[in-house]
Design a protein around this motif. Structure first.
Motif, PDB file in Angstrom:
ATOM      1  N   ALA A  17       0.761  -1.276  -0.126  1.00 13.86           N
ATOM      2  CA  ALA A  17       0.206  -0.081   0.052  1.00 13.86           C
ATOM      3  C   ALA A  17       0.885   1.517   0.004  1.00 13.86           C
ATOM      4  O   ALA A  17       1.863   1.310   0.603  1.00 13.86           O
ATOM      5  N   PRO A  18       0.360   2.256  -0.673  1.00 19.12           N
ATOM      6  CA  PRO A  18       1.173   3.547  -0.845  1.00 19.12           C
ATOM      7  C   PRO A  18       1.354   4.301   0.799  1.00 19.12           C
ATOM      8  O   PRO A  18       0.348   3.828   1.388  1.00 19.12           O
ATOM      9  N   VAL A  19       2.299   4.934   0.645  1.00 19.44           N
ATOM     10  CA  VAL A  19       2.316   5.730   2.093  1.00 19.44           C
ATOM     11  C   VAL A  19       1.066   6.835   2.129  1.00 19.44           C
ATOM     12  O   VAL A  19       0.427   7.285   1.188  1.00 19.44           O
ATOM     13  N   ASP A  20       0.519   6.936   3.299  1.00 19.40           N
ATOM     14  CA  ASP A  20      -0.796   8.004   3.443  1.00 19.40           C
ATOM     15  C   ASP A  20      -1.836   7.128   2.807  1.00 19.40           C
ATOM     16  O   ASP A  20      -2.959   7.827   2.929  1.00 19.40           O
ATOM     17  N   ALA A  21      -1.887   6.078   2.405  1.00 21.49           N
ATOM     18  CA  ALA A  21      -3.426   5.419   1.877  1.00 21.49           C
ATOM     19  C   ALA A  21      -4.287   5.093   2.787  1.00 21.49           C
ATOM     20  O   ALA A  21      -3.684   4.584   3.935  1.00 21.49           O
ATOM     21  N   LEU A  22      -5.435   5.161   2.722  1.00 19.71           N
ATOM     22  CA  LEU A  22      -6.527   4.673   3.666  1.00 19.71           C
ATOM     23  C   LEU A  22      -6.877   3.296   3.132  1.00 19.71           C
ATOM     24  O   LEU A  22      -7.283   3.337   2.024  1.00 19.71           O
ATOM     25  N   GLN A  33      -5.171   3.681   8.231  1.00 21.74           N
ATOM     26  CA  GLN A  33      -4.332   4.849   7.527  1.00 21.74           C
ATOM     27  C   GLN A  33      -2.594   4.426   7.636  1.00 21.74           C
ATOM     28  O   GLN A  33      -2.066   4.034   8.437  1.00 21.74           O
ATOM     29  N   MET A  34      -2.221   3.965   6.391  1.00 21.37           N
ATOM     30  CA  MET A  34      -0.665   3.466   6.232  1.00 21.37           C
ATOM     31  C   MET A  34       0.316   4.491   6.254  1.00 21.37           C
ATOM     32  O   MET A  34       0.081   5.544   5.362  1.00 21.37           O
ATOM     33  N   GLY A  35       1.104   4.532   7.220  1.00 19.73           N
ATOM     34  CA  GLY A  35       1.917   5.626   7.208  1.00 19.73           C
ATOM     35  C   GLY A  35       3.405   5.256   6.792  1.00 19.73           C
ATOM     36  O   GLY A  35       3.515   4.282   5.850  1.00 19.73           O
TER      37      GLY A  35
END
Length: 81
Positions: free
Chosen positions: A6-11, A45-47
């Protein structure tokens, strides 16, 4: 998609099968993940990435550092913002 992809900041949302691989291979890990709030239907939330391939993730108001091995076992679905 796996959580490590998952991309950074992706929900993302955890689907019904989100812990299937962990349950099959490491039941204790799956139990601990559920205790921390990683359950089907939860939005995460992916940090940013941190040392060793781990990622910071946020569930509600809680932030966790999740190691790369665990992220590879967690299925997620991207949520449109």
């Amino acid at each position: 998609m796996r959580a490590d992809q998952a991309p950074v900041d992706a929900l993302v949302e955890l689907p019904e099968c989100c812990l299937r691989h962990a349950i099959e291979s490491q039941p204790a890990l799956a139990l601990r993940m559920r205790e921390l709030g990683f359950r089907p239907g939860v939005r995460v939330q992916m940090g940013r990435k941190v040392a060793g391939g781990a990622r910071l993730v946020t569930i509600g108001s809680a932030r966790y550092a999740v190691d790369a091995h665990t992220l590879r076992q967690l299925e997620v679905i991207p949520v449109a913002a």
